[in-house]
Design a protein around this motif. Structure first.
Motif, PDB file in Angstrom:
ATOM      1  N   ALA A   1       2.391   1.697  -3.445  1.00  0.00           N
ATOM      2  CA  ALA A   1       1.395   2.214  -4.387  1.00  0.00           C
ATOM      3  C   ALA A   1       1.184   3.709  -4.174  1.00  0.00           C
ATOM      4  O   ALA A   1       1.098   4.475  -5.152  1.00  0.00           O
ATOM      5  N   HIS A   2       1.133   4.141  -2.918  1.00  0.00           N
ATOM      6  CA  HIS A   2       0.973   5.566  -2.614  1.00  0.00           C
ATOM      7  C   HIS A   2       2.184   6.359  -3.117  1.00  0.00           C
ATOM      8  O   HIS A   2       2.029   7.423  -3.726  1.00  0.00           O
ATOM      9  N   THR A   3       3.381   5.845  -2.897  1.00  0.00           N
ATOM     10  CA  THR A   3       4.599   6.513  -3.347  1.00  0.00           C
ATOM     11  C   THR A   3       4.654   6.575  -4.867  1.00  0.00           C
ATOM     12  O   THR A   3       5.045   7.593  -5.451  1.00  0.00           O
TER      13      THR A   3
ATOM     14  N   ASP B   1       2.077   6.642  -6.844  1.00  0.00           N
ATOM     15  CA  ASP B   1       1.086   7.648  -7.247  1.00  0.00           C
ATOM     16  C   ASP B   1       1.688   9.044  -7.149  1.00  0.00           C
ATOM     17  O   ASP B   1       1.488   9.879  -8.037  1.00  0.00           O
ATOM     18  N   GLU B   2       2.431   9.303  -6.068  1.00  0.00           N
ATOM     19  CA  GLU B   2       3.102  10.597  -5.932  1.00  0.00           C
ATOM     20  C   GLU B   2       4.167  10.785  -6.999  1.00  0.00           C
ATOM     21  O   GLU B   2       4.366  11.883  -7.499  1.00  0.00           O
TER      22      GLU B   2
ATOM     23  N   LYS C   1       0.838  -1.205   0.000  1.00  0.00           N
ATOM     24  CA  LYS C   1       0.000   0.000   0.000  1.00  0.00           C
ATOM     25  C   LYS C   1       0.871   1.251   0.000  1.00  0.00           C
ATOM     26  O   LYS C   1       0.594   2.212  -0.724  1.00  0.00           O
ATOM     27  N   GLN C   2       1.938   1.239   0.801  1.00  0.00           N
ATOM     28  CA  GLN C   2       2.859   2.383   0.847  1.00  0.00           C
ATOM     29  C   GLN C   2       3.553   2.569  -0.495  1.00  0.00           C
ATOM     30  O   GLN C   2       3.705   3.700  -0.973  1.00  0.00           O
TER      31      GLN C   2
ATOM     32  N   ALA D   1       2.554  -2.743  -8.169  1.00  0.00           N
ATOM     33  CA  ALA D   1       3.217  -1.736  -7.337  1.00  0.00           C
ATOM     34  C   ALA D   1       4.612  -2.183  -6.907  1.00  0.00           C
ATOM     35  O   ALA D   1       5.568  -1.405  -6.969  1.00  0.00           O
TER      36      ALA D   1
END
Length: 189
Positions: free
Chosen positions: A49-51, A53-54, A46-47, A67
């Motif tokens: 994927a968030h990174t 996205d950024e 999840k982390q 991811a």
């Protein structure tokens, strides 16, 4: 076997002796560890994927790249602009074929040099794509087989093709981020 299925199996086990009770206790501890590690892996994904996205990468749009693999590819590559060509990147990641000549025959094999972890990530993507009937990688693999290449040679060709494709995407993402940063800097001034 998952933690849930192991728990179900453990419930059906009758501990009749002290040794059995010790084994059951050890199994419960292992199942708890597996659950904790599964939760940690899910949080890491999840982390990532968030990174990503950024970061704004388009790597996850490629079949077979999720991811975790995208993060591995970006992390092991670094700045894509440091490679002047796709061939230089392929040489760096070890997907560029090396010619082996013996007497009158010449053949190619995969380089044993280069970044092995990056090469492994590309291999994983290639294997996933060959298993996906509707993917572009499967079409490329089938085309190479139809040209008379062996399955191993077709996989090597697909991995090199993917290396070029990944390099172009990472390079385009890098250039897009640079242009956005330039626009932000110019807008702030």
């Amino acid at each position: 076997m998952t933690a849930a299925s192991a728990t179900t199996l453990l419930r059906g086990f009758c501990a009749c002796s002290g040794v059995d009770r010790t084994r059951v206790g050890l199994c419960r501890d292992l199942i708890a560890d597996i659950r904790r590690l599964d939760d940690q892996l899910a949080a890491n994904e999840k982390q990532m994927a968030h990174t990503l996205d950024e970061h704004g990468t388009r790597l996850r749009e490629v079949d077979g790249i999720g991811a975790v693999t995208a993060a591995r590819l970006i992390g092991r590559t670094g700045r894509a602009s440091r490679f002047p060509t796709a061939a230089a990147y392929a040489n760096y990641n070890g997907s560029a074929p090396v010619q082996i000549a013996s007497a009158d025959t010449g053949r190619h094999r995969v380089s044993r040099y280069g970044d092995r972890q990056l090469n492994c990530a590309l291999y994983t993507v290639a294997m996933v794509q060959t298993r996906m009937p509707a993917s572009a990688g499967r079409a490329y693999y089938d085309k190479k087989i139809d040209e008379g290449k062996t399955p191993a040679a077709a996989r090597r060709a697909l991995k090199r093709h993917l290396s070029d494709h990944v390099w172009r995407i990472i390079l385009a993402d890098e250039k897009r981020r640079y242009r956005l940063n330039e626009a932000d800097t110019a807008g702030a001034a």
